[in-house]
Design a protein around this motif. Structure first.
Motif, PDB file in Angstrom:
ATOM      1  N   CYS A  82     -49.072 -37.746  40.939  1.00  0.00           N
ATOM      2  CA  CYS A  82     -49.698 -36.471  41.300  1.00  0.00           C
ATOM      3  C   CYS A  82     -49.884 -36.366  42.811  1.00  0.00           C
ATOM      4  O   CYS A  82     -49.631 -35.303  43.409  1.00  0.00           O
ATOM      5  CB  CYS A  82     -51.046 -36.332  40.596  1.00  0.00           C
ATOM      6  SG  CYS A  82     -50.945 -36.206  38.788  1.00  0.00           S
ATOM      7  N   ARG A  83     -50.304 -37.437  43.438  1.00  0.00           N
ATOM      8  CA  ARG A  83     -50.457 -37.406  44.891  1.00  0.00           C
ATOM      9  C   ARG A  83     -49.112 -37.223  45.598  1.00  0.00           C
ATOM     10  O   ARG A  83     -49.030 -36.531  46.612  1.00  0.00           O
ATOM     11  CB  ARG A  83     -51.157 -38.683  45.376  1.00  0.00           C
ATOM     12  CG  ARG A  83     -52.642 -38.687  45.094  1.00  0.00           C
ATOM     13  CD  ARG A  83     -53.308 -39.872  45.753  1.00  0.00           C
ATOM     14  NE  ARG A  83     -52.954 -41.121  45.086  1.00  0.00           N
ATOM     15  CZ  ARG A  83     -53.590 -41.602  44.026  1.00  0.00           C
ATOM     16  NH1 ARG A  83     -54.594 -40.929  43.514  1.00  0.00           N
ATOM     17  NH2 ARG A  83     -53.230 -42.737  43.485  1.00  0.00           N
ATOM     18  N   SER A  84     -48.073 -37.846  45.065  1.00  0.00           N
ATOM     19  CA  SER A  84     -46.747 -37.668  45.657  1.00  0.00           C
ATOM     20  C   SER A  84     -46.325 -36.207  45.621  1.00  0.00           C
ATOM     21  O   SER A  84     -45.733 -35.689  46.579  1.00  0.00           O
ATOM     22  CB  SER A  84     -45.714 -38.533  44.914  1.00  0.00           C
ATOM     23  OG  SER A  84     -45.993 -39.901  45.071  1.00  0.00           O
ATOM     24  N   LEU A  85     -46.636 -35.524  44.526  1.00  0.00           N
ATOM     25  CA  LEU A  85     -46.329 -34.096  44.429  1.00  0.00           C
ATOM     26  C   LEU A  85     -47.012 -33.313  45.544  1.00  0.00           C
ATOM     27  O   LEU A  85     -46.395 -32.481  46.219  1.00  0.00           O
ATOM     28  CB  LEU A  85     -46.781 -33.541  43.075  1.00  0.00           C
ATOM     29  CG  LEU A  85     -45.901 -33.772  41.862  1.00  0.00           C
ATOM     30  CD1 LEU A  85     -46.565 -33.155  40.633  1.00  0.00           C
ATOM     31  CD2 LEU A  85     -44.530 -33.179  42.066  1.00  0.00           C
ATOM     32  N   HIS A  86     -48.301 -33.568  45.733  1.00  0.00           N
ATOM     33  CA  HIS A  86     -49.048 -32.839  46.763  1.00  0.00           C
ATOM     34  C   HIS A  86     -48.469 -33.111  48.156  1.00  0.00           C
ATOM     35  O   HIS A  86     -48.342 -32.190  48.975  1.00  0.00           O
ATOM     36  CB  HIS A  86     -50.519 -33.242  46.732  1.00  0.00           C
ATOM     37  CG  HIS A  86     -51.212 -32.981  45.429  1.00  0.00           C
ATOM     38  ND1 HIS A  86     -50.942 -31.877  44.652  1.00  0.00           N
ATOM     39  CD2 HIS A  86     -52.174 -33.691  44.768  1.00  0.00           C
ATOM     40  CE1 HIS A  86     -51.710 -31.912  43.576  1.00  0.00           C
ATOM     41  NE2 HIS A  86     -52.454 -32.994  43.628  1.00  0.00           N
ATOM     42  N   MET A 119     -50.488 -48.058  48.243  1.00  0.00           N
ATOM     43  CA  MET A 119     -50.206 -47.740  49.641  1.00  0.00           C
ATOM     44  C   MET A 119     -48.702 -47.607  49.876  1.00  0.00           C
ATOM     45  O   MET A 119     -48.253 -46.768  50.664  1.00  0.00           O
ATOM     46  CB  MET A 119     -50.797 -48.815  50.553  1.00  0.00           C
ATOM     47  CG  MET A 119     -52.327 -48.830  50.596  1.00  0.00           C
ATOM     48  SD  MET A 119     -53.049 -47.241  51.109  1.00  0.00           S
ATOM     49  CE  MET A 119     -53.527 -46.546  49.510  1.00  0.00           C
ATOM     50  N   GLU A 120     -47.906 -48.409  49.173  1.00  0.00           N
ATOM     51  CA  GLU A 120     -46.452 -48.288  49.286  1.00  0.00           C
ATOM     52  C   GLU A 120     -45.978 -46.950  48.742  1.00  0.00           C
ATOM     53  O   GLU A 120     -45.089 -46.314  49.315  1.00  0.00           O
ATOM     54  CB  GLU A 120     -45.778 -49.442  48.533  1.00  0.00           C
ATOM     55  CG  GLU A 120     -45.972 -50.798  49.205  1.00  0.00           C
ATOM     56  CD  GLU A 120     -45.438 -51.949  48.373  1.00  0.00           C
ATOM     57  OE1 GLU A 120     -44.978 -51.687  47.223  1.00  0.00           O
ATOM     58  OE2 GLU A 120     -45.473 -53.094  48.851  1.00  0.00           O
ATOM     59  N   ARG A 121     -46.566 -46.516  47.625  1.00  0.00           N
ATOM     60  CA  ARG A 121     -46.233 -45.196  47.081  1.00  0.00           C
ATOM     61  C   ARG A 121     -46.567 -44.104  48.092  1.00  0.00           C
ATOM     62  O   ARG A 121     -45.775 -43.183  48.327  1.00  0.00           O
ATOM     63  CB  ARG A 121     -47.011 -44.925  45.795  1.00  0.00           C
ATOM     64  CG  ARG A 121     -46.634 -45.763  44.600  1.00  0.00           C
ATOM     65  CD  ARG A 121     -47.406 -45.287  43.370  1.00  0.00           C
ATOM     66  NE  ARG A 121     -47.174 -46.138  42.227  1.00  0.00           N
ATOM     67  CZ  ARG A 121     -48.123 -46.819  41.590  1.00  0.00           C
ATOM     68  NH1 ARG A 121     -49.374 -46.743  42.017  1.00  0.00           N
ATOM     69  NH2 ARG A 121     -47.843 -47.567  40.552  1.00  0.00           N
ATOM     70  N   LEU A 122     -47.750 -44.195  48.679  1.00  0.00           N
ATOM     71  CA  LEU A 122     -48.164 -43.183  49.651  1.00  0.00           C
ATOM     72  C   LEU A 122     -47.243 -43.159  50.863  1.00  0.00           C
ATOM     73  O   LEU A 122     -46.862 -42.093  51.353  1.00  0.00           O
ATOM     74  CB  LEU A 122     -49.599 -43.447  50.102  1.00  0.00           C
ATOM     75  CG  LEU A 122     -50.748 -42.928  49.242  1.00  0.00           C
ATOM     76  CD1 LEU A 122     -52.072 -43.206  49.931  1.00  0.00           C
ATOM     77  CD2 LEU A 122     -50.613 -41.450  48.932  1.00  0.00           C
ATOM     78  N   ARG A 123     -46.908 -44.326  51.377  1.00  0.00           N
ATOM     79  CA  ARG A 123     -46.031 -44.388  52.544  1.00  0.00           C
ATOM     80  C   ARG A 123     -44.669 -43.803  52.242  1.00  0.00           C
ATOM     81  O   ARG A 123     -44.082 -43.096  53.071  1.00  0.00           O
ATOM     82  CB  ARG A 123     -45.895 -45.831  53.039  1.00  0.00           C
ATOM     83  CG  ARG A 123     -47.078 -46.318  53.857  1.00  0.00           C
ATOM     84  CD  ARG A 123     -46.725 -47.585  54.606  1.00  0.00           C
ATOM     85  NE  ARG A 123     -46.495 -48.701  53.707  1.00  0.00           N
ATOM     86  CZ  ARG A 123     -47.431 -49.578  53.349  1.00  0.00           C
ATOM     87  NH1 ARG A 123     -48.658 -49.454  53.822  1.00  0.00           N
ATOM     88  NH2 ARG A 123     -47.141 -50.567  52.533  1.00  0.00           N
ATOM     89  N   LEU A 124     -44.138 -44.083  51.057  1.00  0.00           N
ATOM     90  CA  LEU A 124     -42.842 -43.539  50.676  1.00  0.00           C
ATOM     91  C   LEU A 124     -42.891 -42.021  50.599  1.00  0.00           C
ATOM     92  O   LEU A 124     -42.018 -41.327  51.134  1.00  0.00           O
ATOM     93  CB  LEU A 124     -42.412 -44.120  49.324  1.00  0.00           C
ATOM     94  CG  LEU A 124     -41.086 -43.590  48.747  1.00  0.00           C
ATOM     95  CD1 LEU A 124     -39.939 -43.834  49.713  1.00  0.00           C
ATOM     96  CD2 LEU A 124     -40.801 -44.231  47.389  1.00  0.00           C
ATOM     97  N   ALA A 125     -43.933 -41.474  49.942  1.00  0.00           N
ATOM     98  CA  ALA A 125     -44.048 -40.022  49.829  1.00  0.00           C
ATOM     99  C   ALA A 125     -44.228 -39.381  51.201  1.00  0.00           C
ATOM    100  O   ALA A 125     -43.624 -38.343  51.499  1.00  0.00           O
ATOM    101  CB  ALA A 125     -45.221 -39.667  48.922  1.00  0.00           C
ATOM    102  N   ALA A 126     -45.058 -39.986  52.058  1.00  0.00           N
ATOM    103  CA  ALA A 126     -45.285 -39.435  53.392  1.00  0.00           C
ATOM    104  C   ALA A 126     -44.000 -39.436  54.198  1.00  0.00           C
ATOM    105  O   ALA A 126     -43.685 -38.468  54.915  1.00  0.00           O
ATOM    106  CB  ALA A 126     -46.366 -40.234  54.109  1.00  0.00           C
ATOM    107  N   HIS A 127     -43.231 -40.512  54.096  1.00  0.00           N
ATOM    108  CA  HIS A 127     -41.953 -40.581  54.820  1.00  0.00           C
ATOM    109  C   HIS A 127     -40.997 -39.509  54.341  1.00  0.00           C
ATOM    110  O   HIS A 127     -40.364 -38.815  55.148  1.00  0.00           O
ATOM    111  CB  HIS A 127     -41.338 -41.976  54.632  1.00  0.00           C
ATOM    112  CG  HIS A 127     -39.971 -42.104  55.219  1.00  0.00           C
ATOM    113  ND1 HIS A 127     -39.732 -42.194  56.571  1.00  0.00           N
ATOM    114  CD2 HIS A 127     -38.739 -42.130  54.619  1.00  0.00           C
ATOM    115  CE1 HIS A 127     -38.438 -42.296  56.795  1.00  0.00           C
ATOM    116  NE2 HIS A 127     -37.807 -42.251  55.628  1.00  0.00           N
ATOM    117  N   GLN A 128     -40.889 -39.348  53.038  1.00  0.00           N
ATOM    118  CA  GLN A 128     -39.982 -38.346  52.481  1.00  0.00           C
ATOM    119  C   GLN A 128     -40.410 -36.938  52.869  1.00  0.00           C
ATOM    120  O   GLN A 128     -39.576 -36.057  53.068  1.00  0.00           O
ATOM    121  CB  GLN A 128     -39.920 -38.466  50.957  1.00  0.00           C
ATOM    122  CG  GLN A 128     -39.365 -39.791  50.441  1.00  0.00           C
ATOM    123  CD  GLN A 128     -37.884 -39.948  50.702  1.00  0.00           C
ATOM    124  OE1 GLN A 128     -37.218 -39.033  51.164  1.00  0.00           O
ATOM    125  NE2 GLN A 128     -37.355 -41.126  50.415  1.00  0.00           N
TER     126      GLN A 128
END
Length: 302
Positions: A82-86, A119-128
């Motif tokens: 859900c956070r990745s979507l946002h 944190m790895e998930r967040l970093r990946l989504a932020a990078h994308q």
């Protein structure tokens, strides 16, 4: 569902927005703006709050109802999805200097490994999404039975990873002062009921202005949410100008939103293909409706 496969649940819609499929559920991002008022009285979007919208067979269900259907062993991964979507949908707006606040339940990440994976998930989504990590604020929510040390450990990991932190329901009591000390947030949302009661007289307003000044000196941005009548905007002005969020100003909209049209950003750079490397491997697009804001307000027009 592991962190490695989390992006396989994403769907790139025909309109460019990202949604996700989890079992029979369609998950979508709704973004609600948080506004700062300029010296000229114009409202500018300073941040967005990410809100998940779930539906099954076209029928909506509340986030609470949806998460009750998620097996316990998958809740942290779905929470991260859900956070990745946002993040992806906010990045698609291409607005510079605009933050995103996303919810966290620290109790879902009880071990160092779980924290590191998130944190790895967040970093990946932020990078994308092309968003700097410090523009993404993780709103840490605590429950009465949570171990108080877990949010502090999680907050330390978030800071180490370059992300920001937000807390809500602040009312200035000893517990809240302790949260400020332990979590070191960059965004603090006031408890609306407490705020209304506290601002009934000039002494209360003076103290609120002092609190906002102390927050600003520490790099903390105060937020007044739940703004549904003009009196609350007048109160915000008297307090010294916290960020403002509420239906009176703008309702949440499903991505892709109309906010670049209704509240244009001078630094807006369209991004037709955010997360392009992810999108090329996504399933077929899913069409979704867009919710439009009912009313908008500017200088003294409220």
């Amino acid at each position: 569902m592991s962190e490695r496969s989390i992006f396989s649940n994403l769907v790139r819609q025909a309109d460019g927005a990202f949604s996700a499929v989890y079992g029979p559920y369609l998950l979508q991002s709704a973004l609600q703006p948080l506004f700062a008022e300029g010296m000229d009285g114009e409202l500018q979007i300073a941040a967005f709050k990410g809100l998940i919208r779930a539906s099954a067979d076209g029928m909506p269900c509340s986030p609470g109802e949806f998460f009750q259907t998620v097996p316990e062993e998958e809740r942290s991964a779905v929470d991260g999805l859900c956070r990745s979507l946002h993040i992806l949908n906010t990045g698609a707006l291409g607005r510079r200097d605009t933050a995103l606040i996303i919810n966290f339940h620290a109790g879902l990440y009880m071990t160092p490994q779980a924290m590191r994976q998130e944190m790895e998930r967040l970093r990946l989504a932020a990078h994308q999404a092309g968003m700097p990590p410090d523009a993404i604020a993780c709103e840490i929510r605590q429950h009465a039975d949570d171990d108080p040390d877990t949010p502090a450990l999680f907050a330390a990991r978030i800071h180490e990873s370059g992300f920001s932190i937000a807390i809500d329901d602040y009312s200035g009591d000893d517990r809240d002062l302790e949260r400020l000390q332990r979590l070191k947030p960059q965004f603090v949302t006031f408890d609306t009921a407490w705020l209304r009661g506290f601002a009934q007289n000039s002494a209360g307003l003076a103290l609120l202005r002092l609190v906002l000044g102390q927050f600003a000196a520490k790099g903390i941005r105060a937020i007044v949410a739940g703004i549904e009548d003009p009196d609350m905007i007048d109160l915000c002005r008297e307090m010294g100008g916290p960020l403002m969020q509420g239906y009176l100003l703008a309702r949440p909209e499903l991505a892709p939103t109309s906010f670049n049209l209704t509240f244009p950003d001078a630094g807006y750079v369209p991004q037709a293909n955010p997360a392009e490397t992810t999108a090329t491997s996504l399933p077929s697009p899913v069409e979704t409706p867009v919710v439009r804001p009912l009313r908008q307000f500017g200088k003294r027009g409220v």
